[in-house]
Write an enzyme that holds these catalytic residues in place. Structure first.
Site, PDB file in Angstrom:
ATOM      1  N   LYS A 191      48.082  -8.356  41.658  1.00  0.00           N
ATOM      2  CA  LYS A 191      46.783  -8.651  41.041  1.00  0.00           C
ATOM      3  C   LYS A 191      45.742  -7.631  41.500  1.00  0.00           C
ATOM      4  CE  LYS A 191      43.344 -11.321  42.246  1.00  0.00           C
ATOM      5  NZ  LYS A 191      42.250 -10.430  41.847  1.00  0.00           N
ATOM      6  N   SER A 244      38.716  -8.221  52.089  1.00  0.00           N
ATOM      7  CA  SER A 244      37.770  -8.597  53.142  1.00  0.00           C
ATOM      8  C   SER A 244      38.453  -9.418  54.230  1.00  0.00           C
ATOM      9  CB  SER A 244      36.628  -9.403  52.528  1.00  0.00           C
ATOM     10  OG  SER A 244      37.139 -10.585  51.956  1.00  0.00           O
ATOM     11  N   ALA A 246      37.237 -12.010  55.588  1.00  0.00           N
ATOM     12  CA  ALA A 246      37.051 -13.434  55.300  1.00  0.00           C
ATOM     13  C   ALA A 246      38.213 -13.976  54.460  1.00  0.00           C
ATOM     14  CB  ALA A 246      35.730 -13.645  54.567  1.00  0.00           C
ATOM     15  N   GLY A 248      41.121 -12.542  54.095  1.00  0.00           N
ATOM     16  CA  GLY A 248      42.324 -12.354  54.915  1.00  0.00           C
ATOM     17  C   GLY A 248      42.579 -13.555  55.817  1.00  0.00           C
ATOM     18  N   GLU A 265      45.588  -6.055  55.341  1.00  0.00           N
ATOM     19  CA  GLU A 265      44.814  -4.841  55.650  1.00  0.00           C
ATOM     20  C   GLU A 265      43.373  -5.175  55.321  1.00  0.00           C
ATOM     21  OE1 GLU A 265      42.701  -2.043  55.567  1.00  0.00           O
ATOM     22  OE2 GLU A 265      43.765  -1.062  53.915  1.00  0.00           O
ATOM     23  N   CYS A 299      37.637   1.019  53.769  1.00  0.00           N
ATOM     24  CA  CYS A 299      37.851   0.119  54.906  1.00  0.00           C
ATOM     25  C   CYS A 299      37.819   0.870  56.223  1.00  0.00           C
ATOM     26  CB  CYS A 299      39.166  -0.634  54.733  1.00  0.00           C
ATOM     27  SG  CYS A 299      40.515   0.419  54.267  1.00  0.00           S
ATOM     28  N   GLU A 396      30.684  -5.029  58.855  1.00  0.00           N
ATOM     29  CA  GLU A 396      31.072  -4.059  57.829  1.00  0.00           C
ATOM     30  C   GLU A 396      30.078  -4.121  56.662  1.00  0.00           C
ATOM     31  OE1 GLU A 396      34.716  -4.845  55.487  1.00  0.00           O
ATOM     32  OE2 GLU A 396      35.232  -2.752  55.832  1.00  0.00           O
TER      33      GLU A 396
HETATM   34  P1  NAI Z   1      37.580  -9.773  48.478  1.00  0.00           P
HETATM   35  O1  NAI Z   1      38.342  -9.789  49.734  1.00  0.00           O
HETATM   36  O2  NAI Z   1      37.013 -11.058  47.979  1.00  0.00           O
HETATM   37  O3  NAI Z   1      38.479  -9.191  47.282  1.00  0.00           O
HETATM   38  C1  NAI Z   1      39.673  -8.474  47.447  1.00  0.00           C
HETATM   39  C2  NAI Z   1      40.760  -9.046  46.549  1.00  0.00           C
HETATM   40  O4  NAI Z   1      41.081 -10.367  46.943  1.00  0.00           O
HETATM   41  C3  NAI Z   1      40.384  -9.144  45.074  1.00  0.00           C
HETATM   42  O5  NAI Z   1      41.518  -8.846  44.290  1.00  0.00           O
HETATM   43  C4  NAI Z   1      40.004 -10.614  44.922  1.00  0.00           C
HETATM   44  O6  NAI Z   1      40.144 -11.091  43.606  1.00  0.00           O
HETATM   45  C5  NAI Z   1      41.005 -11.268  45.848  1.00  0.00           C
HETATM   46  N1  NAI Z   1      40.610 -12.584  46.370  1.00  0.00           N
HETATM   47  C6  NAI Z   1      39.359 -13.088  46.561  1.00  0.00           C
HETATM   48  N2  NAI Z   1      39.419 -14.321  47.069  1.00  0.00           N
HETATM   49  C7  NAI Z   1      40.728 -14.623  47.207  1.00  0.00           C
HETATM   50  C8  NAI Z   1      41.441 -15.761  47.689  1.00  0.00           C
HETATM   51  N3  NAI Z   1      40.822 -16.853  48.127  1.00  0.00           N
HETATM   52  N4  NAI Z   1      42.791 -15.719  47.717  1.00  0.00           N
HETATM   53  C9  NAI Z   1      43.448 -14.622  47.285  1.00  0.00           C
HETATM   54  N5  NAI Z   1      42.836 -13.545  46.812  1.00  0.00           N
HETATM   55  C10 NAI Z   1      41.494 -13.520  46.772  1.00  0.00           C
HETATM   56  O7  NAI Z   1      36.442  -8.696  48.616  1.00  0.00           O
HETATM   57  P2  NAI Z   1      34.995  -8.704  47.911  1.00  0.00           P
HETATM   58  O8  NAI Z   1      34.364 -10.050  47.972  1.00  0.00           O
HETATM   59  O9  NAI Z   1      35.141  -8.107  46.592  1.00  0.00           O
HETATM   60  O10 NAI Z   1      34.171  -7.769  48.909  1.00  0.00           O
HETATM   61  C11 NAI Z   1      33.446  -8.347  49.981  1.00  0.00           C
HETATM   62  C12 NAI Z   1      33.496  -7.518  51.211  1.00  0.00           C
HETATM   63  O11 NAI Z   1      34.838  -7.366  51.624  1.00  0.00           O
HETATM   64  C13 NAI Z   1      33.000  -6.101  51.033  1.00  0.00           C
HETATM   65  O12 NAI Z   1      31.623  -6.052  51.202  1.00  0.00           O
HETATM   66  C14 NAI Z   1      33.747  -5.374  52.123  1.00  0.00           C
HETATM   67  O13 NAI Z   1      33.044  -5.506  53.341  1.00  0.00           O
HETATM   68  C15 NAI Z   1      35.052  -6.112  52.224  1.00  0.00           C
HETATM   69  N6  NAI Z   1      36.159  -5.430  51.523  1.00  0.00           N
HETATM   70  C16 NAI Z   1      37.039  -4.714  52.260  1.00  0.00           C
HETATM   71  C17 NAI Z   1      38.048  -4.036  51.650  1.00  0.00           C
HETATM   72  C18 NAI Z   1      39.020  -3.243  52.424  1.00  0.00           C
HETATM   73  O14 NAI Z   1      39.668  -2.357  51.869  1.00  0.00           O
HETATM   74  N7  NAI Z   1      39.206  -3.511  53.681  1.00  0.00           N
HETATM   75  C19 NAI Z   1      38.209  -4.019  50.199  1.00  0.00           C
HETATM   76  C20 NAI Z   1      37.264  -4.870  49.491  1.00  0.00           C
HETATM   77  C21 NAI Z   1      36.266  -5.514  50.166  1.00  0.00           C
END
Ligand code: NAI
Ligand code: MG
Length: 486
Positions: A191, A244, A246, A248, A265, A299, A396
């Site tokens: 996804k 994120s 959170a 994770g 990750e 990240c 972050e």
């Molecule tokens: P997110 O962690 O919510 O989104 C990443 C992926 O996880 C997306 O595909 C989303 O649809 C999916 N997702 C969201 N909630 C989920 C759940 N409960 N169960 C399974 N999958 C889920 O990240 P978001 O909210 O878009 O960004 C927020 C913060 O996270 C950013 O400000 C940044 O600090 C951090 N982030 C870090 C990343 C990294 O590469 N380490 C990548 C994206 C965000």
């Protein structure tokens, strides 16, 4: 897609033509890629993906709900027996084919990546897309050599892998996850993130064209709820997540007590350290790459800069000078250094952190570059006068915002650099090899770059310590999370 300026209109500024979107095929509506074909979502619901550089809708994308997730997992399960039993070198052939098809359509991928996510075309063209192809090439090579990857042990695939990826490197993260899973004989439900689904869907077309058996790769779209459906599905053997911290943590709790294997990750707050003996100009350029690459949506971004006190004034002045040359604007313009912030939501997060930084007494410096009127933008920003307890030093931000501190001794900087819940990456700038070796022992980070930053390669492992997650992607290490041993 993008509107060109009237070339005959009087203008005092030079504006080169952006990368053309002619011949780039984007459909109006995208369905779910399940069992080798594109099918409508059960409830016929779709959501929009927009271009963050002008807030315009690009396409509608299917919203996968529980029935659709079920279908995708079922297709992957049915395909597993045949795929895992296939002669490894045959598996490798399909993966090579995917790599080559990405190369052939590289320009199309690059333009779509920049349109959908806002990153500068120079980065998607020169970094994201070629690296994505390289990951498939690299792991295709391992498919029939697993006995050398794991000598004297028989590696077996885990089964069906659920893979959830973020919006900062959409195609590249899909490649990081798909290539090792396929090479080791797993089948996949992947996804992409809801703001950047288009290159993964383009990849789905390529995967279909590669002739890979139906159901081996399924690509479904949706937001967090769809992701959670994948995580909680009882017939999934492995979850691989990048995003994120959170989410994770939520995923780790959700799979606790189940037989599911998991790799995470997550976020970072990586230290970039400049010693007085460093090649200063080179280091300043490195700092720019470390924090402003991909608008800071990285990240492992070098978001905390530590400068040795004796050279701090020089470095800060050079950094400000260099920052003032950065061009913020149209992601499709080849001269753009910093593109659009990926979403309204992310822009709000960044702006909020900037406010917090100011309120907590940080000294802000932003370049006075002109920002486009429509879309989501943030000027390159740095903060001085900070200490370890400042929120913008600890958390972050995921944007083009750099937190700067100074230090006197090597032990002081080691302590400061490690004083974070994260442990993804670090950078060290010095002419002394001994210092580099000392710091690679002392810094708690998965990747440590010496006199460079944000360099990636399919052959080298990537991953974190502490709240940055666990498990490795890339290189030989990247195979391990997808196998079990008899
Ligand atoms: P997110 O962690 O919510 O989104 C990443 C992926 O996880 C997306 O595909 C989303 O649809 C999916 N997702 C969201 N909630 C989920 C759940 N409960 N169960 C399974 N999958 C889920 O990240 P978001 O909210 O878009 O960004 C927020 C913060 O996270 C950013 O400000 C940044 O600090 C951090 N982030 C870090 C990343 C990294 O590469 N380490 C990548 C994206 C965000
Ligand atoms: Mg988008």
């Amino acid at each position: 897609m993008t509107k060109r300026k009237n070339p005959f209109a009087a203008s005092w500024t030079y504006e080169p033509a952006p990368e053309s979107t002619d011949h780039i095929q984007i459909k109006k509506k995208y369905d779910l890629f399940i069992n080798g074909e594109f099918i409508k979502p059960q409830n016929n619901k779709y959501f929009e993906t927009v271009n963050p550089a002008n807030d315009e809708k690009i396409a509608e994308v299917a919203l996968a709900e529980s029935e659709d997730v079920n279908k995708a997992v079922k297709a992957a399960r049915n395909a597993f027996k045949g795929w895992s039993a296939l002669e490894p070198k045959e598996r490798g052939k399909y993966i090579y084919r995917i790599a080559r098809l990405i190369q052939e359509r590289a320009r199309e991928f690059a333009v779509i990546e920049s349109l959908d996510g806002g990153k500068p075309i120079r980065e998607s063209r020169d970094i994201d897309i070629p690296l994505a192809a390289n990951h498939f090439f690299y792991y295709a090579g391992w498919a029939d050599k697993l006995e050398y990857a794991f000598p004297n042990r028989k590696a077996k695939p885990l089964g069906v892998a659920g893979q959830i990826i973020p919006w900062n490197f959409p195609l590249l993260m899909a490649a990081w996850k798909l290539a090792p899973a396929l090479a080791t004989g797993n089948t996949v439900v992947l996804k992409p993130a809801e703001t950047t689904p288009l290159t993964a869907l383009k990849l789905a077309e390529i995967i279909r064209d590669s002739g890979i058996p139906k159901g081996v790769v399924n690509i479904i779209t949706g937001a967090g709820k769809t992701g959670a459906e994948i995580v909680n599905h009882p017939d999934i053997d492995k979850i691989s997540f990048t995003g994120s911290t959170a989410v994770g943590k939520y995923i780790q709790k959700a799979v606790a007590g189940t037989p599911k294997k998991i790799t995470l990750e997550l976020g970072g707050k990586s230290a970039n350290i400049i010693f007085e003996d460093a090649a200063i100009d080179q280091a300043v350029n490195g700092v720019i790459d470390a924090i402003f690459f991909n608008q800071g949506h990285v990240c492992c971004a070098g978001s905390r800069l530590f400068i040795q006190e004796s050279v701090a004034d020089t470095v800060i002045q050079k950094l400000k000078d260099r920052m003032s040359t950065l061009i913020v604007g149209d992601p499709l313009d080849k001269n753009t250094d910093i593109g659009a912030i990926n979403s309204k939501r992310q822009l709000k997060t960044i702006e909020n952190y900037i406010k917090i930084g100011i309120n907590e007494g940080g000294e802000i410096y932003q370049t006075d570059c002109k920002l486009p009127k429509k879309g989501n933008w943030c000027a390159p920003t740095l903060f001085l006068n900070l200490s370890q307890s400042h929120k913008i030093v600890q958390e972050e931000i995921f944007g083009p915002v750099l937190a700067i501190q100074t230090f006197r001794t090597i032990d002081e900087v080691v302590e400061k650099a490690n004083n974070t819940p994260y442990g993804l990456a670090a950078g060290v700038w010095t002419q002394k090899g001994a210092k580099i070796f000392y710091l690679t022992q002392k810094l708690k980070a998965g990747v440590i770059w010496a006199n460079t930053f944000n360099k990636f390669d399919a052959t080298s492992p990537f991953g974190g310590y502490k709240e940055s997650g666990f498990g490795r992607e890339g290189g030989l290490h990247g195979l391990k999370p997808y196998v079990k041993f008899e």
